[in-house]
Scaffold this motif. Structure first.
Motif, PDB file in Angstrom:
ATOM      1  N   LYS A  19     -34.879  49.865  33.401  1.00  0.00           N
ATOM      2  CA  LYS A  19     -35.826  50.358  32.754  1.00  0.00           C
ATOM      3  C   LYS A  19     -36.176  48.880  32.217  1.00  0.00           C
ATOM      4  N   PRO A  20     -36.806  48.653  32.464  1.00  0.00           N
ATOM      5  CA  PRO A  20     -37.732  47.631  31.773  1.00  0.00           C
ATOM      6  C   PRO A  20     -37.446  47.687  29.754  1.00  0.00           C
ATOM      7  N   LEU A  21     -37.500  49.534  29.459  1.00  0.00           N
ATOM      8  CA  LEU A  21     -37.395  49.133  27.985  1.00  0.00           C
ATOM      9  C   LEU A  21     -36.879  50.881  27.840  1.00  0.00           C
ATOM     10  N   ALA A  22     -35.780  50.280  26.582  1.00  0.00           N
ATOM     11  CA  ALA A  22     -35.276  51.448  26.248  1.00  0.00           C
ATOM     12  C   ALA A  22     -35.601  51.476  24.958  1.00  0.00           C
ATOM     13  N   THR A  23     -35.931  53.116  24.734  1.00  0.00           N
ATOM     14  CA  THR A  23     -36.304  53.811  23.576  1.00  0.00           C
ATOM     15  C   THR A  23     -35.647  54.693  22.817  1.00  0.00           C
ATOM     16  N   PHE A  24     -34.846  54.413  21.240  1.00  0.00           N
ATOM     17  CA  PHE A  24     -33.974  55.035  20.238  1.00  0.00           C
ATOM     18  C   PHE A  24     -34.893  55.785  19.573  1.00  0.00           C
ATOM     19  N   THR A  30     -38.859  54.533  16.018  1.00  0.00           N
ATOM     20  CA  THR A  30     -38.639  54.680  17.227  1.00  0.00           C
ATOM     21  C   THR A  30     -38.279  53.264  17.071  1.00  0.00           C
ATOM     22  N   ILE A  31     -36.798  52.403  17.893  1.00  0.00           N
ATOM     23  CA  ILE A  31     -36.815  51.380  18.002  1.00  0.00           C
ATOM     24  C   ILE A  31     -37.027  51.179  19.468  1.00  0.00           C
ATOM     25  N   GLN A  32     -37.277  50.409  20.159  1.00  0.00           N
ATOM     26  CA  GLN A  32     -37.960  50.106  21.548  1.00  0.00           C
ATOM     27  C   GLN A  32     -37.513  48.697  22.289  1.00  0.00           C
ATOM     28  N   VAL A  45     -29.404  44.128  28.296  1.00  0.00           N
ATOM     29  CA  VAL A  45     -29.147  45.439  28.178  1.00  0.00           C
ATOM     30  C   VAL A  45     -28.491  46.609  27.068  1.00  0.00           C
ATOM     31  N   VAL A  46     -28.977  47.373  27.060  1.00  0.00           N
ATOM     32  CA  VAL A  46     -28.401  48.240  26.019  1.00  0.00           C
ATOM     33  C   VAL A  46     -27.153  49.243  26.507  1.00  0.00           C
ATOM     34  N   TRP A  47     -26.485  48.704  25.548  1.00  0.00           N
ATOM     35  CA  TRP A  47     -24.706  49.420  26.500  1.00  0.00           C
ATOM     36  C   TRP A  47     -24.675  50.293  25.723  1.00  0.00           C
ATOM     37  N   ASP A  48     -23.632  51.818  26.457  1.00  0.00           N
ATOM     38  CA  ASP A  48     -23.380  52.355  25.809  1.00  0.00           C
ATOM     39  C   ASP A  48     -23.128  52.549  24.340  1.00  0.00           C
ATOM     40  N   ALA A  49     -22.302  51.759  24.477  1.00  0.00           N
ATOM     41  CA  ALA A  49     -21.183  52.088  23.165  1.00  0.00           C
ATOM     42  C   ALA A  49     -21.795  51.979  21.899  1.00  0.00           C
ATOM     43  N   ALA A  50     -22.942  50.378  22.324  1.00  0.00           N
ATOM     44  CA  ALA A  50     -24.121  50.020  21.040  1.00  0.00           C
ATOM     45  C   ALA A  50     -24.588  51.949  20.263  1.00  0.00           C
ATOM     46  N   ILE A  51     -25.229  52.823  21.669  1.00  0.00           N
ATOM     47  CA  ILE A  51     -25.727  54.198  21.238  1.00  0.00           C
ATOM     48  C   ILE A  51     -24.668  54.465  19.798  1.00  0.00           C
ATOM     49  N   VAL A  52     -23.755  54.725  21.132  1.00  0.00           N
ATOM     50  CA  VAL A  52     -22.574  55.323  20.256  1.00  0.00           C
ATOM     51  C   VAL A  52     -21.879  55.183  18.402  1.00  0.00           C
TER      52      VAL A  52
END
Length: 95
Positions: A19-24, A30-32, A45-52
């Protein structure tokens, strides 16, 4: 160096990195983040560990006031962005 098993035709697994854009949503923002797996690989890419870890910081588990940080080897830098948004100084991020 990281070795990540990847098969482009796979139906599960690493597809989300295409996916070319990850939104959080963190720190009332809102961070894109643009992702480019094909050209830059694991660093883009945004890794799951970064989200955690971003969620952990947002919970207030770590005192950020007056701190400095360097984020190394963390993909797109989501954790650093979130930490800067959470730093309670004048709102302009870390110094």
């Amino acid at each position: 160096m990281a070795l990540v098993p990847y098969e482009e035709s796979a139906e599960i697994g690493l597809q989300k990195f295409h996916k070319p854009l990850a939104t959080f949503s963190f720190a009332n923002h809102t961070i894109q983040i643009r992702q480019d797996w094909r050209q830059l690989g694991v660093a883009a890419v945004v890794w799951d560990a970064a989200i955690v870890l971003s969620t952990y910081l947002e919970m207030g588990a770590v005192e950020l006031r007056g701190c400095s940080a360097v984020e190394l080897g963390a993909g797109t830098g989501l954790v650093g962005i979130v930490a800067a948004l959470l730093e309670p100084s004048s709102g302009d991020g870390w110094r």
